[in-house]
Design a protein around this motif. Structure first.
Motif, PDB file in Angstrom:
ATOM      1  N   LEU A 135       0.825  -1.201   0.000  1.00 16.63           N
ATOM      2  CA  LEU A 135       0.000   0.000   0.000  1.00 16.63           C
ATOM      3  C   LEU A 135       0.864   1.257   0.000  1.00 16.63           C
ATOM      4  N   GLU A 136       1.967   1.195   0.742  1.00 15.19           N
ATOM      5  CA  GLU A 136       2.852   2.362   0.812  1.00 15.19           C
ATOM      6  C   GLU A 136       3.391   2.716  -0.580  1.00 15.19           C
ATOM      7  N   VAL A 166       2.020   1.946  -3.546  1.00 15.16           N
ATOM      8  CA  VAL A 166       0.974   2.415  -4.443  1.00 15.16           C
ATOM      9  C   VAL A 166       0.644   3.872  -4.121  1.00 15.16           C
ATOM     10  N   VAL A 167       0.626   4.209  -2.839  1.00 13.12           N
ATOM     11  CA  VAL A 167       0.337   5.603  -2.460  1.00 13.12           C
ATOM     12  C   VAL A 167       1.465   6.517  -2.934  1.00 13.12           C
ATOM     13  N   ALA A 168       2.702   6.093  -2.722  1.00 13.57           N
ATOM     14  CA  ALA A 168       3.836   6.922  -3.134  1.00 13.57           C
ATOM     15  C   ALA A 168       3.841   7.142  -4.642  1.00 13.57           C
ATOM     16  N   ALA A 194       1.206   6.956  -6.673  1.00 14.90           N
ATOM     17  CA  ALA A 194       0.052   7.778  -7.041  1.00 14.90           C
ATOM     18  C   ALA A 194       0.331   9.256  -6.762  1.00 14.90           C
ATOM     19  N   ARG A 195       1.057   9.524  -5.670  1.00 13.23           N
ATOM     20  CA  ARG A 195       1.404  10.906  -5.349  1.00 13.23           C
ATOM     21  C   ARG A 195       2.484  11.451  -6.271  1.00 13.23           C
ATOM     22  N   ASP A 202       5.652  10.573  -5.886  1.00  6.10           N
ATOM     23  CA  ASP A 202       6.898  10.632  -5.126  1.00  6.10           C
ATOM     24  C   ASP A 202       7.969   9.732  -5.724  1.00  6.10           C
ATOM     25  N   VAL A 230      -1.805   3.647 -11.113  1.00  3.45           N
ATOM     26  CA  VAL A 230      -1.686   4.460  -9.904  1.00  3.45           C
ATOM     27  C   VAL A 230      -2.302   5.846 -10.081  1.00  3.45           C
ATOM     28  N   GLY A 231      -2.493   6.274 -11.301  1.00  4.89           N
ATOM     29  CA  GLY A 231      -3.112   7.581 -11.487  1.00  4.89           C
ATOM     30  C   GLY A 231      -3.319   7.881 -12.957  1.00  4.89           C
ATOM     31  N   ASP A 260      -0.386  13.651 -15.577  1.00  2.00           N
ATOM     32  CA  ASP A 260       1.036  13.788 -15.897  1.00  2.00           C
ATOM     33  C   ASP A 260       1.868  13.145 -14.798  1.00  2.00           C
ATOM     34  N   TYR A 261       2.664  12.188 -15.154  1.00  2.00           N
ATOM     35  CA  TYR A 261       3.546  11.524 -14.185  1.00  2.00           C
ATOM     36  C   TYR A 261       4.905  11.308 -14.833  1.00  2.00           C
ATOM     37  N   ASP A 262       5.929  11.313 -14.010  1.00  2.00           N
ATOM     38  CA  ASP A 262       7.239  10.852 -14.474  1.00  2.00           C
ATOM     39  C   ASP A 262       7.192   9.337 -14.566  1.00  2.00           C
TER      40      ASP A 262
END
Lengths: 569, 569
Positions: free
Chosen positions: B3-4, B6-8, B10-11, B13, B46-47, B50-52
């Motif tokens: 979970l950590e 997937v959250v990272a 999605a953010r 990070d 995850v989202g 725009d993502y790297d």
């Protein structure tokens, strides 16, 4: 009922208990309304058609819908016990609620959850629960309990537990708080739905929240917010509570494309609203008046929440489903004329039927460990300027004002001429008598004191008063009642409402609670308050997750800075 | 993925593994198509935005849909292993199947289910299973296993098991057979969906069936039948198999009211159909050509089956869902141009990509315990008139004819001049060499023999031939192959297809199996058969639950009387 019995009854080998004849049956699966008879055995629908039955009830061509489901509610907000809440809402067509005992769990922890579970037995509707995910709500106050994933885990075995309750600690989710992650991981491992609460969350942070598997939200206030969440895989619970009402704003989102993942909920609805307006039935009426197809409105109160929570035996009139029905005459103004729960009539024309028994109240431990003699409301003045909470009518947010200290004999005191009223939050759980002190403006008290053991979310005792003596008298009264609300003038208790169940709920009928609430508000108005519901306003002055300045037992909290700040500037 | 993580991701990070840019994303929740980029990490979305990312793939404005789901399929009907089936269907856009290993369980029992579960690991799509509920299918034949509720129970712990497989023993349900009740009670207790199979069931019997909680059916052939089942709470799986095709007939039932409880399935689809027409993609194309809104057609292949089976992580493109995608250019003719499974491209333009590895085949015990030397195909003639099975082209039903016995040297023999061909079903499991003997007309063989270890539902060895010697040669060949199909003329094996996996499935690619099937059918045509697929017809001559006259290892079965009857009248 055994499978063998249900099959035998469906085949007509044994007579049904009840046949509801001549109904216009609302079929939520096909969207059709079909004329027919509904056969019921042992509380379950066994078939639609001609059946022999021990009892026949003629619906005379009226409509019959599945019983309504409230997808998310805090019973504590109705200020009555599970028994009294059930009796009030079943009369309005609600036969299932998904309740989150968040408030009582903040007071009593596991004992509070156990109390609610035990109270739910033998009621005239099904009270199911999600497990409170955020106890305590914050670290900036003292709550009655701290529930970790390991504390919650055994409860998931209970047949009334359907999922994890609203994860209102959305910062904890998106910042990966270990306790939060543990709870989400637990619910995921057990395959249980996880309810959300993420007002305004959007973009990447919403993605992070949704990616954990949290699958509902009841905090949307705008159509674009609801659509974004819906598209992220989150089911939308449209809420009409007493304070927060979102149906008008979210109405445009409901469509033939979206209804399967939308549903109704009340969240927090006070006695007056339930008694005068209704419950889920009121939401259906409102939506239909706004132009929503009645079948869709009914599905959002039946099939949709049943599907969302994986409840296979409610939300439809079909073989194998619980015989929970609402009978009414008009589709354009759905008013429950008869309500059946598990095949038995419970209410007619909004009134509970006299035969409906009321289970005995379940014993509950006291939640107030306080002696007022140990309390000191005095505030030595250390500076001429103080931070003051500005209360706003019908708002849960406050402003932060800076005002001149009213100093008498070296002490900071109330100054009613400037509407500067002393406020205290007394920690009621540990026996350590922790007390946070500050001042509030906007309450408008000219004298006396008001006090309440309902103070979100930790529900310590909050008191506002013109003098320390009146504050003490008010707190004394609340302690004597084992929780509740009161209005004090001088040494006199003007009026009071005992809330002996965790300091949150009465054990009296909702009608009596409503009458007493009216008296309390009237008494508070006589003290000078201009606010429409000063006790509701008071109860949110202690909630340190909503801006701007709040008071907990630890002191003043600057919510934007997420820290305790001194009273004196 | 934790979970950590997937959250990272999605953010934003940490970088995504893959960003699919410039897609027209089909959102099954809102029904909208939105331009955007899809970020994938560790096989999960995850989202959107725009993502790297470590890798970027440009979809150049093409549509991207969630991977398709086959809601109900018997992989055995495709005559290949799980590995080869997966490779064939993923190229056509299917990234999840709900397979019922009914056939292999009838052959190998728990070992067959275990084999399928182990085979499903590391394939280029998700193969999930329901547990076969009807092993053996009937008491009038010898199957390879007998599975009771207690045998099934441990399997429910396996993460690939999603529910109870199709309860085709609907008489057992409505007549309350204890074994059937046990299995239903087990699935109910565990809260698992129970698939149905109830052709033509209606009225009170349908109510009885639905009241047990069985929640799907894939056997509807008429719109009124589908509507009645839908209104009884049963989800409708619209089937397009090789033999049974229901999309045309059920098309009128699909509407904005009903789609949430309807989905696509193939049930039984042979290699030729999958390779030439496609899989779920073919159903979507067909439905859209008939006028169905493409989004609805896609939802019935994605969101609807995912919801039905409680699969929270597939069926949509949204944060937290598996990164299973189908990319295509036209909504009115959806042809998978790229298929992604867990974020990795698996196929382009209907062809598997070369990098996709093939897991090693899992060892499987032999299922044939037979020596042909112990078999005697002779039938002493005891009367001049015999009951004869009449095979019908493209039908699973047969007729029952009465014909004159062809007697030579006191024995009843085939008489090709009257299309009277000897038929035998040899029990292959116990080593007792049980054999049922009879005659069939309609196969049209002029000489030689055909033999198969695919013979529904117990899959004993079925052989039809002009002479006992040719029948024996054919059975010998099938034994040597450890199962399979063959065509024999005199002492010559004209052609053969080994099916070493339980006598049902090849370990070769689907394309090779198709070619070999063509050869077999051609060889059989040279023997004289006019039937379009004589092996399919043959395989149903042993199925004693479908009228009228069938042959099992126990002898001739009069299906309407549900009893074994003598060959001689």
């Amino acid at each position: 009922m055994t499978l063998e019995t249900v099959v035998a009854a469906a085949r007509g080998d044994i007579p049904a208990d009840l046949l509801l004849v001549n109904g216009q049956i609302i079929n939520v699966f096909s969207g059709r309304i079909t004329a027919g008879h509904i056969a019921v055995k042992d509380g379950y629908v066994v078939g639609i058609g001609d059946y022999d039955a021990k009892k026949v009830t003629d619906l005379a061509g009226r409509y019959v819908s599945p019983g309504f489901i409230d997808a998310h509610v805090h019973i504590e907000s109705a200020m009555v016990s599970v028994a009294e809440f059930s009796r009030a809402v079943v009369a309005r067509g609600t036969t299932t609620v998904i309740a989150d005992p968040h408030e009582i769990a903040n007071v009593l922890g596991c004992a509070g959850i156990q109390y609610m579970l035990r109270s739910a037995a033998d009621q005239p509707m099904d009270c199911l629960f999600t497990l409170p995910s955020c106890v305590p709500a914050t670290a900036m106050e003292t709550a009655g309990a701290r529930l970790k994933a390991a504390d919650l885990e055994p409860f998931f075995q209970h047949p009334r537990i359907v999922g994890l309750g609203e994860m209102m600690n959305y910062p904890g989710v998106v910042f990966k708080d270990p306790d939060v992650m543990d709870k989400l991981a637990l619910a995921r491992r057990l395959g249980r739905p996880m309810d959300g609460h993420a007002p305004g969350l959007s973009g990447r942070l919403l993605s992070a929240y949704a990616a954990t598997g949290i699958s509902s939200d009841h905090e949307c206030t705008r159509p674009d917010e609801a659509t974004e969440k819906l598209e992220a895989g989150i089911c939308i619970m449209v809420r009409e509570g007493t304070a927060a009402r979102n149906l008008d704003d979210l109405f445009p989102v409901i469509s033939p494309d979206t209804w399967p993942r939308m549903m109704w909920c009340t969240d927090d609805r006070h006695p007056h609203d339930i008694l005068s307006k209704g419950h889920i039935d009121a939401m259906i009426r409102k939506a239909v008046k706004k132009g929503l197809d009645p079948i869709t409105a009914i599905r959002m109160a039946t099939l949709c929440p049943a599907t969302h929570f994986g409840l296979g035996d409610v939300g439809a009139i079909a073989p194998g489903k619980k015989a929970n029905f609402v009978v009414f005459s008009r589709l354009d103004d759905i008013r429950p004329e008869m309500v059946f729960f598990r095949g038995h009539p419970q209410a007619e024309d909004g009134r509970l039927l006299p035969h409906v028994t009321r289970p005995a109240e379940i014993p509950i431990p006291t939640s107030i460990h306080l002696s007022s003699s140990a309390l000191d409301f005095s505030i030595p003045a250390v500076s001429p300027r103080i931070r003051v909470i500005r209360a706003l009518d019908n708002q849960v947010v406050t402003d932060c004002d800076i005002m001149d200290t009213a100093i008498r004999a070296g002490m900071a005191e109330s100054d009613v001429s400037r509407d500067l009223i002393k406020l205290a939050v007394v920690e009621r759980y540990t026996g350590h008598h922790g007390i946070g002190k500050g001042f509030v403006t906007g309450l408008g008290l000219k004298h006396g004191a008001i006090c309440s053991s309902v103070a979100h979310d930790s529900h310590n005792i909050i008191v506002a008063g013109a003098t320390d003596a009146e504050m003490k008298t008010a707190v004394d009264q609340v302690i004597r009642m084992k929780g509740g609300l009161c209005v004090v003038s001088g040494e006199t208790i003007l009026t009071a409402l005992p809330l002996p169940i965790a300091g949150l709920m009465s054990d009296q009928p909702m009608e009596q609670v409503e009458v007493q609430m009216e008296r309390l508000l009237l008494a508070a108005k006589k003290l000078g308050t201009p606010l429409s519901d000063v006790f509701m306003t008071l109860s949110f002055l202690a909630l340190p997750v909503i801006p701007a300045l709040k008071l907990t037992d630890r002191g003043l909290v600057d919510v934007e800075k997420f820290t305790v700040v001194p009273l004196f500037q």
